[in-house]
Design an enzyme around this catalytic site. Structure first.
Site, PDB file in Angstrom:
ATOM      1  N   GLY A  14       0.799  -1.222   0.000  1.00 43.78           N
ATOM      2  CA  GLY A  14       0.000   0.000   0.000  1.00 43.78           C
ATOM      3  C   GLY A  14       0.828   1.265   0.000  1.00 43.78           C
ATOM      4  O   GLY A  14       0.485   2.235   0.676  1.00 43.78           O
ATOM      5  N   ILE A  19       1.005   7.254   3.961  1.00 43.96           N
ATOM      6  CA  ILE A  19       1.971   6.821   4.965  1.00 43.96           C
ATOM      7  C   ILE A  19       2.958   5.818   4.386  1.00 43.96           C
ATOM      8  O   ILE A  19       4.162   5.885   4.657  1.00 43.96           O
ATOM      9  CB  ILE A  19       1.240   6.226   6.188  1.00 43.96           C
ATOM     10  CG1 ILE A  19       0.473   7.333   6.928  1.00 43.96           C
ATOM     11  CG2 ILE A  19       2.223   5.550   7.136  1.00 43.96           C
ATOM     12  CD1 ILE A  19      -0.428   6.829   8.039  1.00 43.96           C
ATOM     13  N   ASP A  71      -2.478  -7.044  -5.761  1.00 41.74           N
ATOM     14  CA  ASP A  71      -3.644  -7.078  -4.891  1.00 41.74           C
ATOM     15  C   ASP A  71      -3.293  -8.077  -3.793  1.00 41.74           C
ATOM     16  O   ASP A  71      -3.162  -9.282  -4.060  1.00 41.74           O
ATOM     17  CB  ASP A  71      -4.874  -7.537  -5.670  1.00 41.74           C
ATOM     18  CG  ASP A  71      -6.141  -7.575  -4.816  1.00 41.74           C
ATOM     19  OD1 ASP A  71      -6.028  -7.584  -3.576  1.00 41.74           O
ATOM     20  OD2 ASP A  71      -7.239  -7.611  -5.401  1.00 41.74           O
ATOM     21  N   TYR A 165     -14.772  -3.076  11.070  1.00 43.31           N
ATOM     22  CA  TYR A 165     -13.493  -2.400  10.840  1.00 43.31           C
ATOM     23  C   TYR A 165     -12.527  -2.626  12.002  1.00 43.31           C
ATOM     24  O   TYR A 165     -11.345  -2.932  11.802  1.00 43.31           O
ATOM     25  CB  TYR A 165     -13.700  -0.902  10.624  1.00 43.31           C
ATOM     26  CG  TYR A 165     -12.402  -0.122  10.569  1.00 43.31           C
ATOM     27  CD1 TYR A 165     -11.483  -0.344   9.544  1.00 43.31           C
ATOM     28  CD2 TYR A 165     -12.079   0.818  11.549  1.00 43.31           C
ATOM     29  CE1 TYR A 165     -10.283   0.343   9.494  1.00 43.31           C
ATOM     30  CE2 TYR A 165     -10.887   1.515  11.504  1.00 43.31           C
ATOM     31  CZ  TYR A 165      -9.986   1.277  10.469  1.00 43.31           C
ATOM     32  OH  TYR A 165      -8.793   1.962  10.439  1.00 43.31           O
TER      33      TYR A 165
END
Length: 417
Positions: A14, A19, A71, A165
């Site tokens: 990511g 970040i 992915d 979450y």
């Protein structure tokens, strides 16, 4: 002069922006090799950056970069990216599990597709990348796994409004708890890092409705510097820790954090999952605590009546100068549905005011647009503001930092209804 990470290889998930990219650029300044594993190969219509633009920035900073379209839900794709990294750079020394998905909807509103997305990326993706990198980390002289996840908590307040979450993020942290012990004898450090405050990213700007959200945020540089401090420690002596960025840097001698503020001098918004001291000058103050004290000192209004008008009457009767001092904002509600109209909540002037129409004290800092029925549910505590926003039931225009303050107030009205 070469830095501590010169020649080391980092695999970061990511890292096409935010970040993850900030951590990559900090390592690159030492001359590190960076493999970035992310999905963004073509520009997003609303978010800047791809793995290729991130790679260019990393190489400008002084590192070598291998951009991999991955992915992390796809086991074969993760394995291929890890193998390509090892082929290019000779090994992997550090894994940063940064990729994450978020949806703050409650149980009834969240569909299983989004549930599966969060758990597949956050928990399963972290586990998969750790497992796949493990054989190569074992060969490193100072191997680290760093998960961008919060300290473990069993406090129900972090679960009740967005249980899916929270479960997904805590799953990443449970990987730290278990793997730190599992890999201790191999010398592989496994730690977690979480920001003390909200961090400004392009994604937050998009979700928050503009750059005004910057006022209550720090930059991603504080996470990058804290991550660097962790992954340059001796892996055999520092493992199994749930770190907070500011705490890490304070222990390393940093005293002035103003350089990390997007807007120096502005109070900052605390991040999810951390209990904090409301007197900490870093923060805006916990409006929830302030408002509860105000309610305790206010005589019962007999429930405040029904509907939007009754709700604003109840709210207005509970305001005082302490609530105003803790908030410093004017909110405007543009309601549709059965009780359509414009209402204001002035928490900037005097002892505060609430009523119909625009605020007479000046322009609103934040404008909320939503159905009147959802407004009532929100102030009763039956609908969380973040869930209303994420699900599209509420639209926000203006200062997102001040909008987040208002959420602290909402659930407290429920006991008076």
């Amino acid at each position: 002069m070469a830095g501590q990470l010169a020649g080391k290889t980092l695999f970061i998930t990511g890292a096409s922006r935010g970040i993850g990219q900030a951590i990559a650029e900090r390592a690159a300044r030492d001359g590190a090799n960076i493999a970035i594993a992310a999905k963004t190969a073509t520009p997003h219509p609303k978010l800047p950056g791809t793995i290729y633009t991130a790679a260019e920035a990393i190489e400008r900073a002084g590192g070598q970069c291998l951009p991999c379209v991955v992915d992390i839900r796809d086991e074969a794709a993760v394995k291929a990216a890890v193998d390509e990294t090892v082929s290019r750079f000779g090994g992997i020394d550090i894994l940063i599990n940064n990729a994450s998905a978020i949806n703050l909807s409650g149980t009834e509103a969240l569909d299983m597709k989004r549930f599966d997305l969060m758990h597949s990326i956050n928990t399963r993706g972290t586990y998969l990348c750790s497992k796949t990198c493990l054989p190569f980390l074992k060969k490193s002289s100072n191997p680290h796994i760093l998960n961008m996840s919060p300290p473990l908590s069993m406090d129900a307040k972090w679960y009740k409004n967005h249980v899916a979450y929270t479960m997904a993020k805590m799953g990443m942290s449970f990987c730290v708890l278990g793997m730190a012990e599992e890999f201790r004898d191999t010398g592989i450090a496994v730690n977690a890092l979480w920001p003390k405050t909200a961090i400004y990213t392009a994604a937050m700007e998009m979700l928050g409705g503009g750059e005004s959200v910057k006022n209550s945020c720090r930059t991603a540089d504080i996470c990058a510097d804290a991550a660097y401090a962790i992954i340059t420690k001796d892996s055999k002596g520092f493992t199994g820790n749930f770190c907070v960025d500011e705490d890490v840097l304070r222990k390393d001698g940093v005293a002035d954090f103003s350089k990390y503020a997007c807007v120096p001098g502005q109070p900052l918004q605390p991040d999810f999952f951390l209990d904090f001291d409301p007197n900490d000058p870093t923060f805006q103050g916990d409006l929830n605590d302030v408002f509860e004290k105000a309610v305790e000192n206010t005589k019962s209004t007999g429930g405040g009546g029904n509907g939007v008008a009754g709700m604003f009457g109840l709210i207005g009767g509970q305001l005082n100068d302490k609530v105003v001092q803790a908030t410093g904002a004017v909110f405007q509600f543009e309601l549709s549905g059965d009780e359509s109209g414009i209402w204001h909540l002035d928490l900037k002037s005097g002892a505060g005011a609430a009523g119909e129409g625009a605020s007479p004290s000046g322009a609103a800092d934040v404008i909320f647009k939503m159905d009147s029925a959802d407004f009532i549910k929100m102030f009763r505590g039956e609908l969380k503001a973040t869930s209303a926003f994420m699900s599209g039931k509420m639209k926000i225009k203006g200062d997102m930092g001040k909008a987040m303050k208002l959420e602290k107030l909402m659930g407290n009205v429920k006991s008076k209804m």
